[in-house]
Scaffold this motif. Structure first.
Motif, PDB file in Angstrom:
ATOM      1  N   LEU B  59       0.815  -1.206   0.000  1.00 61.77           N
ATOM      2  CA  LEU B  59       0.000   0.000   0.000  1.00 61.77           C
ATOM      3  C   LEU B  59       0.854   1.263   0.000  1.00 61.77           C
ATOM      4  O   LEU B  59       0.401   2.330  -0.427  1.00 61.77           O
ATOM      5  CB  LEU B  59      -0.911   0.011   1.232  1.00 61.77           C
ATOM      6  N   LEU B  60       2.069   1.151   0.469  1.00 60.03           N
ATOM      7  CA  LEU B  60       2.897   2.340   0.652  1.00 60.03           C
ATOM      8  C   LEU B  60       3.109   3.152  -0.626  1.00 60.03           C
ATOM      9  O   LEU B  60       2.931   4.369  -0.606  1.00 60.03           O
ATOM     10  CB  LEU B  60       4.239   1.945   1.278  1.00 60.03           C
ATOM     11  N   PRO B  61       3.461   2.518  -1.745  1.00 56.30           N
ATOM     12  CA  PRO B  61       3.681   3.319  -2.961  1.00 56.30           C
ATOM     13  C   PRO B  61       2.443   4.120  -3.345  1.00 56.30           C
ATOM     14  O   PRO B  61       2.551   5.296  -3.702  1.00 56.30           O
ATOM     15  CB  PRO B  61       3.992   2.265  -4.024  1.00 56.30           C
ATOM     16  N   ALA B  62       1.289   3.508  -3.231  1.00 57.58           N
ATOM     17  CA  ALA B  62       0.055   4.201  -3.595  1.00 57.58           C
ATOM     18  C   ALA B  62      -0.215   5.367  -2.657  1.00 57.58           C
ATOM     19  O   ALA B  62      -0.684   6.424  -3.082  1.00 57.58           O
ATOM     20  CB  ALA B  62      -1.116   3.230  -3.586  1.00 57.58           C
ATOM     21  N   LEU B  63       0.099   5.172  -1.398  1.00 58.90           N
ATOM     22  CA  LEU B  63      -0.067   6.280  -0.452  1.00 58.90           C
ATOM     23  C   LEU B  63       0.857   7.423  -0.838  1.00 58.90           C
ATOM     24  O   LEU B  63       0.459   8.597  -0.807  1.00 58.90           O
ATOM     25  CB  LEU B  63       0.268   5.820   0.968  1.00 58.90           C
ATOM     26  N   ALA B  64       2.077   7.068  -1.185  1.00 58.11           N
ATOM     27  CA  ALA B  64       3.046   8.088  -1.573  1.00 58.11           C
ATOM     28  C   ALA B  64       2.531   8.858  -2.782  1.00 58.11           C
ATOM     29  O   ALA B  64       2.580  10.083  -2.829  1.00 58.11           O
ATOM     30  CB  ALA B  64       4.387   7.436  -1.882  1.00 58.11           C
ATOM     31  N   LYS B  65       2.027   8.108  -3.763  1.00 58.69           N
ATOM     32  CA  LYS B  65       1.533   8.735  -4.980  1.00 58.69           C
ATOM     33  C   LYS B  65       0.409   9.728  -4.671  1.00 58.69           C
ATOM     34  O   LYS B  65       0.270  10.753  -5.323  1.00 58.69           O
ATOM     35  CB  LYS B  65       1.029   7.662  -5.957  1.00 58.69           C
TER      36      LYS B  65
END
Lengths: 166, 166
Positions: B59-65
């Motif tokens: 989930l982290l990359p999507a949160l970053a995006k």
DNA sequence: AAATTTGAGTTATAATATAACAAATCCTCT
DNA sequence: AGAGGATTTGTTATATTATAACTCAAATTT
């Protein structure tokens, strides 16, 4: 009213459990022409020191004390072997390992885990697995492996808690 | 012969699942005076992108995006909140998280996990839990929480495998 | 508005598990 | 017994999952 089964209490001495497990393991490995090497035997022994599931990293110091070079892979490999032979189970909800007292081939069990004393009990859960199988059939789902772990409080710890509230 | 229930296949469009989950979550938080903050809502949305359980680190990359500073604690806190509200389940055997479509308070579910397509299905398993409860009563064991996760192959993937062998 | 509570950002680290390759040991066959 | 192959263990490094501890910001209460 069913009487308390004391299932979580070792009948008199726990040494019996250890001996029995080791004997069974040796027998099984002899039969299957598998090698119950020193590391593997020690890991099994350590696992059986109690009925509390142990983490892989809990075993490392004891391995070191016994003169093995105890880096994680050593213990994980031993655990993997023991699991494959159905001598040990991994409890996914605890990331911990415990001995199995009806070894054979790899199989799924049903575990009751006490959140007070941390002991765990494996039961033969045929009715449960039948129910589960029925659910699976309804879904046309083909079962590979089951994870059934019940967290709660064992009878002995319930009593203790009741007394301490008295 | 029971007809294939297609339980693992989203009826027509999956957007419906997402919408429904989000609506239910908002309703529940309104009722309980809890805050479905942007991070929490996004995490829930991401979890519902598919019926495949996702790891926290997925989930982290999507949160970053989306402009959040996405260090692990952020996502774990959101997941913890969602679990407490019964909006999300953690699958211990996968270290992964999936949406729950009958939220309410925190509860245990029974999960069928396909090892081919990695989708998972939660079922209402009353008979199962009754059986389990009966086992527990025999042991005088007081249940806190259950982990029931069944690994296997879903009907759709069984068909695919059968065809590819043809 | 001040005080309090709650949530999020940030840094660091803990806990669990595996990859990859080298060395040692064991087994088999001659 | 010794060569060749398979299995097991040693070793180093690293991946994966999760949490601790503290700070800052936002929201809620008083």
């Amino acid at each position: 009213m069913p009487e308390s089964h004391q299932a979580f209490v070792c009948s008199s001495d726990h040494q019996h459990c250890i001996d029995e497990a080791l004997t069974a393991a040796k027998q099984l490995c002899r039969d299957k022409q598998l090698r119950l090497t020193p590391v593997r035997e020690l890991v099994l022994r350590l696992i059986w020191q109690s009925h509390k599931p142990l983490g892989a990293y809990d075993l490392l110091p004891a391995l070191a004390k016994a003169g093995f070079n105890s880096a994680p892979p050593t213990v994980y490999r031993a655990l993997e072997f023991l699991q494959e032979q159905g001598l040990v189970h991994r409890l996914a909800s605890l990331n911990a390992y415990m001995g199995c007292n009806h070894p054979g081939t790899s199989h799924s069990g049903c575990f009751f885990i006490c959140e007070e004393c941390h002991q765990a009990l494996e039961i033969e859960a045929s009715p449960l697995q039948t129910t589960l199988q029925r659910h699976a059939e309804e879904l046309n789902f083909s079962i590979t492996r089951e994870t059934i772990e019940v967290l709660g409080v064992c009878p002995e710890c319930q009593q203790q808690k009741a007394q301490s509230h008295a």
